[in-house]
Design a protein around this motif. Structure first.
Motif, PDB file in Angstrom:
ATOM      1  N   THR A  18     -11.727  45.242 -12.862  1.00 14.62           N
ATOM      2  CA  THR A  18     -11.494  45.324 -14.298  1.00 14.62           C
ATOM      3  C   THR A  18     -10.105  45.842 -14.636  1.00 14.62           C
ATOM      4  OG1 THR A  18     -13.843  45.689 -14.641  1.00 14.62           O
ATOM      5  CG2 THR A  18     -12.397  46.296 -16.446  1.00 14.62           C
ATOM      6  N   ASN A  19      -9.552  46.764 -13.832  1.00 15.14           N
ATOM      7  CA  ASN A  19      -8.256  47.339 -14.220  1.00 15.14           C
ATOM      8  C   ASN A  19      -7.094  46.350 -14.087  1.00 15.14           C
ATOM      9  OD1 ASN A  19      -8.041  47.496 -11.433  1.00 15.14           O
ATOM     10  ND2 ASN A  19      -7.140  49.540 -11.436  1.00 15.14           N
ATOM     11  N   ASN A  20      -7.350  45.128 -13.633  1.00 18.99           N
ATOM     12  CA  ASN A  20      -6.328  44.080 -13.624  1.00 18.99           C
ATOM     13  C   ASN A  20      -6.571  43.054 -14.722  1.00 18.99           C
ATOM     14  OD1 ASN A  20      -4.763  45.102 -11.469  1.00 18.99           O
ATOM     15  ND2 ASN A  20      -6.302  44.365 -10.040  1.00 18.99           N
ATOM     16  N   THR A  21      -7.438  43.423 -15.685  1.00 21.11           N
ATOM     17  CA  THR A  21      -7.690  42.592 -16.859  1.00 21.11           C
ATOM     18  C   THR A  21      -7.040  43.266 -18.075  1.00 21.11           C
ATOM     19  OG1 THR A  21      -9.812  43.680 -17.305  1.00 21.11           O
ATOM     20  CG2 THR A  21      -9.868  41.708 -15.912  1.00 21.11           C
ATOM     21  N   PHE A  22      -7.288  42.730 -19.261  1.00 27.31           N
ATOM     22  CA  PHE A  22      -6.685  43.232 -20.501  1.00 27.31           C
ATOM     23  C   PHE A  22      -7.492  44.401 -21.069  1.00 27.31           C
ATOM     24  CE2 PHE A  22      -6.373  43.280 -25.101  1.00 27.31           C
ATOM     25  CZ  PHE A  22      -5.016  43.160 -25.323  1.00 27.31           C
ATOM     26  N   GLY A  23      -6.789  45.382 -21.591  1.00 25.03           N
ATOM     27  CA  GLY A  23      -7.442  46.459 -22.329  1.00 25.03           C
ATOM     28  C   GLY A  23      -7.070  47.838 -21.818  1.00 25.03           C
ATOM     29  N   THR A  24      -7.791  48.838 -22.299  1.00 24.71           N
ATOM     30  CA  THR A  24      -7.595  50.212 -21.843  1.00 24.71           C
ATOM     31  C   THR A  24      -8.459  50.381 -20.603  1.00 24.71           C
ATOM     32  OG1 THR A  24      -7.254  50.849 -24.138  1.00 24.71           O
ATOM     33  CG2 THR A  24      -7.591  52.635 -22.571  1.00 24.71           C
ATOM     34  N   VAL A  25      -7.945  49.853 -19.492  1.00 25.40           N
ATOM     35  CA  VAL A  25      -8.748  49.694 -18.276  1.00 25.40           C
ATOM     36  C   VAL A  25      -8.167  50.427 -17.065  1.00 25.40           C
ATOM     37  CG1 VAL A  25      -9.752  47.496 -19.005  1.00 25.40           C
ATOM     38  CG2 VAL A  25      -7.570  47.502 -17.772  1.00 25.40           C
ATOM     39  N   ARG A  26      -7.067  51.116 -17.251  1.00 32.17           N
ATOM     40  CA  ARG A  26      -6.437  51.824 -16.129  1.00 32.17           C
ATOM     41  C   ARG A  26      -6.436  53.319 -16.390  1.00 32.17           C
ATOM     42  NH1 ARG A  26      -1.534  47.977 -13.941  1.00 32.17           N
ATOM     43  NH2 ARG A  26      -2.925  46.328 -13.244  1.00 32.17           N
ATOM     44  N   ARG A  27      -6.171  54.068 -15.324  1.00 31.50           N
ATOM     45  CA  ARG A  27      -6.102  55.527 -15.436  1.00 31.50           C
ATOM     46  C   ARG A  27      -4.800  56.018 -14.807  1.00 31.50           C
ATOM     47  NH1 ARG A  27     -10.315  57.785 -17.751  1.00 31.50           N
ATOM     48  NH2 ARG A  27     -12.285  56.678 -17.661  1.00 31.50           N
ATOM     49  N   ASN A  28      -4.210  57.003 -15.464  1.00 30.50           N
ATOM     50  CA  ASN A  28      -3.043  57.687 -14.915  1.00 30.50           C
ATOM     51  C   ASN A  28      -3.507  58.641 -13.819  1.00 30.50           C
ATOM     52  OD1 ASN A  28      -1.041  56.574 -16.705  1.00 30.50           O
ATOM     53  ND2 ASN A  28      -1.988  57.814 -18.318  1.00 30.50           N
ATOM     54  N   ALA A  29      -2.572  59.212 -13.092  1.00 34.89           N
ATOM     55  CA  ALA A  29      -2.895  60.146 -12.007  1.00 34.89           C
ATOM     56  C   ALA A  29      -3.704  61.341 -12.498  1.00 34.89           C
ATOM     57  CB  ALA A  29      -1.611  60.614 -11.327  1.00 34.89           C
ATOM     58  N   ASP A  30      -3.484  61.738 -13.759  1.00 35.88           N
ATOM     59  CA  ASP A  30      -4.226  62.891 -14.298  1.00 35.88           C
ATOM     60  C   ASP A  30      -5.588  62.511 -14.875  1.00 35.88           C
ATOM     61  OD1 ASP A  30      -3.605  61.623 -16.679  1.00 35.88           O
ATOM     62  OD2 ASP A  30      -2.412  63.280 -17.485  1.00 35.88           O
ATOM     63  N   GLY A  31      -5.952  61.213 -14.764  1.00 37.31           N
ATOM     64  CA  GLY A  31      -7.255  60.768 -15.238  1.00 37.31           C
ATOM     65  C   GLY A  31      -7.280  60.244 -16.661  1.00 37.31           C
ATOM     66  N   THR A  32      -6.177  60.392 -17.404  1.00 41.11           N
ATOM     67  CA  THR A  32      -6.141  59.868 -18.769  1.00 41.11           C
ATOM     68  C   THR A  32      -6.096  58.347 -18.743  1.00 41.11           C
ATOM     69  OG1 THR A  32      -3.736  60.081 -18.828  1.00 41.11           O
ATOM     70  CG2 THR A  32      -5.026  61.922 -19.729  1.00 41.11           C
ATOM     71  N   LYS A  33      -6.639  57.739 -19.795  1.00 39.22           N
ATOM     72  CA  LYS A  33      -6.706  56.280 -19.862  1.00 39.22           C
ATOM     73  C   LYS A  33      -5.349  55.673 -20.178  1.00 39.22           C
ATOM     74  CE  LYS A  33     -11.550  56.085 -21.064  1.00 39.22           C
ATOM     75  NZ  LYS A  33     -12.544  55.625 -22.025  1.00 39.22           N
ATOM     76  N   ARG A  34      -5.171  54.440 -19.697  1.00 36.14           N
ATOM     77  CA  ARG A  34      -3.892  53.736 -19.873  1.00 36.14           C
ATOM     78  C   ARG A  34      -4.181  52.256 -20.106  1.00 36.14           C
ATOM     79  NH1 ARG A  34      -0.152  51.815 -15.569  1.00 36.14           N
ATOM     80  NH2 ARG A  34      -1.626  52.676 -14.065  1.00 36.14           N
ATOM     81  N   ASP A  35      -3.349  51.615 -20.937  1.00 32.54           N
ATOM     82  CA  ASP A  35      -3.517  50.194 -21.269  1.00 32.54           C
ATOM     83  C   ASP A  35      -2.929  49.281 -20.201  1.00 32.54           C
ATOM     84  OD1 ASP A  35      -4.626  50.899 -23.751  1.00 32.54           O
ATOM     85  OD2 ASP A  35      -2.657  50.935 -24.711  1.00 32.54           O
ATOM     86  N   HIS A  36      -3.551  48.132 -20.062  1.00 32.69           N
ATOM     87  CA  HIS A  36      -2.972  47.021 -19.296  1.00 32.69           C
ATOM     88  C   HIS A  36      -2.942  45.845 -20.245  1.00 32.69           C
ATOM     89  CE1 HIS A  36      -2.882  43.780 -16.124  1.00 32.69           C
ATOM     90  NE2 HIS A  36      -1.840  44.549 -15.827  1.00 32.69           N
ATOM     91  N   GLN A  37      -1.750  45.271 -20.451  1.00 31.01           N
ATOM     92  CA  GLN A  37      -1.518  44.333 -21.540  1.00 31.01           C
ATOM     93  C   GLN A  37      -1.836  42.866 -21.248  1.00 31.01           C
ATOM     94  OE1 GLN A  37       0.806  46.513 -20.376  1.00 31.01           O
ATOM     95  NE2 GLN A  37       1.234  47.915 -22.033  1.00 31.01           N
ATOM     96  N   GLY A  38      -2.336  42.566 -20.060  1.00 34.70           N
ATOM     97  CA  GLY A  38      -2.624  41.166 -19.750  1.00 34.70           C
ATOM     98  C   GLY A  38      -3.508  41.048 -18.534  1.00 34.70           C
ATOM     99  N   TRP A  39      -3.414  39.932 -17.872  1.00 33.80           N
ATOM    100  CA  TRP A  39      -4.155  39.670 -16.640  1.00 33.80           C
ATOM    101  C   TRP A  39      -3.193  39.688 -15.463  1.00 33.80           C
ATOM    102  CZ3 TRP A  39      -7.031  34.559 -18.227  1.00 33.80           C
ATOM    103  CH2 TRP A  39      -8.133  34.864 -19.034  1.00 33.80           C
ATOM    104  N   ASP A  40      -3.611  40.256 -14.346  1.00 36.43           N
ATOM    105  CA  ASP A  40      -2.897  40.116 -13.086  1.00 36.43           C
ATOM    106  C   ASP A  40      -3.647  39.066 -12.277  1.00 36.43           C
ATOM    107  OD1 ASP A  40      -1.108  42.046 -13.816  1.00 36.43           O
ATOM    108  OD2 ASP A  40      -1.923  43.610 -12.527  1.00 36.43           O
ATOM    109  N   LEU A  41      -3.024  37.900 -12.101  1.00 36.09           N
ATOM    110  CA  LEU A  41      -3.641  36.781 -11.388  1.00 36.09           C
ATOM    111  C   LEU A  41      -3.071  36.699  -9.976  1.00 36.09           C
ATOM    112  CD1 LEU A  41      -3.436  34.188 -14.289  1.00 36.09           C
ATOM    113  CD2 LEU A  41      -5.463  35.464 -13.553  1.00 36.09           C
ATOM    114  N   VAL A  42      -3.937  36.681  -8.981  1.00 37.90           N
ATOM    115  CA  VAL A  42      -3.518  36.620  -7.581  1.00 37.90           C
ATOM    116  C   VAL A  42      -2.591  35.424  -7.378  1.00 37.90           C
ATOM    117  CG1 VAL A  42      -4.289  36.302  -5.201  1.00 37.90           C
ATOM    118  CG2 VAL A  42      -5.666  37.646  -6.777  1.00 37.90           C
ATOM    119  N   ALA A  43      -1.438  35.669  -6.763  1.00 35.28           N
ATOM    120  CA  ALA A  43      -0.491  34.583  -6.502  1.00 35.28           C
ATOM    121  C   ALA A  43       0.532  35.044  -5.472  1.00 35.28           C
ATOM    122  CB  ALA A  43       0.230  34.170  -7.782  1.00 35.28           C
ATOM    123  N   THR A  44       0.622  34.320  -4.373  1.00 35.24           N
ATOM    124  CA  THR A  44       1.655  34.629  -3.399  1.00 35.24           C
ATOM    125  C   THR A  44       3.003  34.197  -3.963  1.00 35.24           C
ATOM    126  OG1 THR A  44       1.314  32.505  -2.316  1.00 35.24           O
ATOM    127  CG2 THR A  44       0.113  34.389  -1.412  1.00 35.24           C
TER     128      THR A  44
END
Length: 186
Positions: A18-44
């Motif tokens: 989920t944290n490679n999708t859109f939304g407030t789906v990531r966490r900083n080192a201190d545990g606070t929430k962080r936004d991810h603005q798009g999709w990370d699509l696997v690609a060599t």
């Protein structure tokens, strides 16, 4: 235009998390929430990126700075709205700013620029955003969840779409054309 093409031939969220999708789906080192603005699509690196719609290239950045690194932004119309598709962490942009492109045209090739520098294996990816502003800034404002336009996020399965196979065949030639919609990983 009635539908959007997918940005890659094989589209799958990096590591299926989920944290490679859109939304407030990531966490900083201190545990606070962080936004991810798009999709990370696997690609060599050097995977072809395709125009998701007919449009105009509004931005091209060739510097390899922090963040997005090398990028291309496509302006297009969809469902009566002007939107912008951002493709980043590129190695090569094959179009110039102001270029008119057609849906399915190769516009760039993936890489590991910006904060994707040094990533290997399944962490190599295309960062893909849909925006309703060319310069969206930080956070989620000025952006659209791609899932709302595509109807689903390619997580836990891959979406495979053939782009321009007719260009692979010479006039009068024969060959197998496959246009898979939802091909599940083995």
């Amino acid at each position: 235009m009635g539908f959007l093409a997918w940005p890659l031939e094989t589209n799958r969220i990096r590591r299926d998390v989920t944290n490679n999708t859109f939304g407030t789906v990531r966490r900083n080192a201190d545990g606070t929430k962080r936004d991810h603005q798009g999709w990370d699509l696997v690609a060599t690196p050097l995977t072809a990126c395709y125009a998701i719609a007919d449009g105009v290239i509004r931005k091209r950045e060739d510097h390899d700075a922090k963040g997005h690194g090398k990028l291309v932004v496509l302006e297009f119309l969809f469902q009566g709205r002007t939107l912008f598709a951002l493709y980043s962490h590129l190695s090569i942009a094959s179009v110039a700013r102001g270029t008119k492109v057609t849906q399915g045209e190769v516009i760039a090739y993936t890489g590991t620029s910006g904060n994707a520098n040094g990533m290997t294996g399944e962490d190599q990816h295309l960062h893909f955003e849909i925006r309703n502003e060319l310069e969206a800034g930080r956070g989620l404002s000025g952006r659209v969840d791609p899932q709302t336009l595509y109807g689903r996020a390619p997580r836990e399965y891959a979406i495979v779409e053939s782009h321009g196979q007719k260009r692979l065949l010479k006039s009068g030639g024969t060959g197998l054309k496959i246009n898979a919609q939802d091909m599940r990983r083995w």
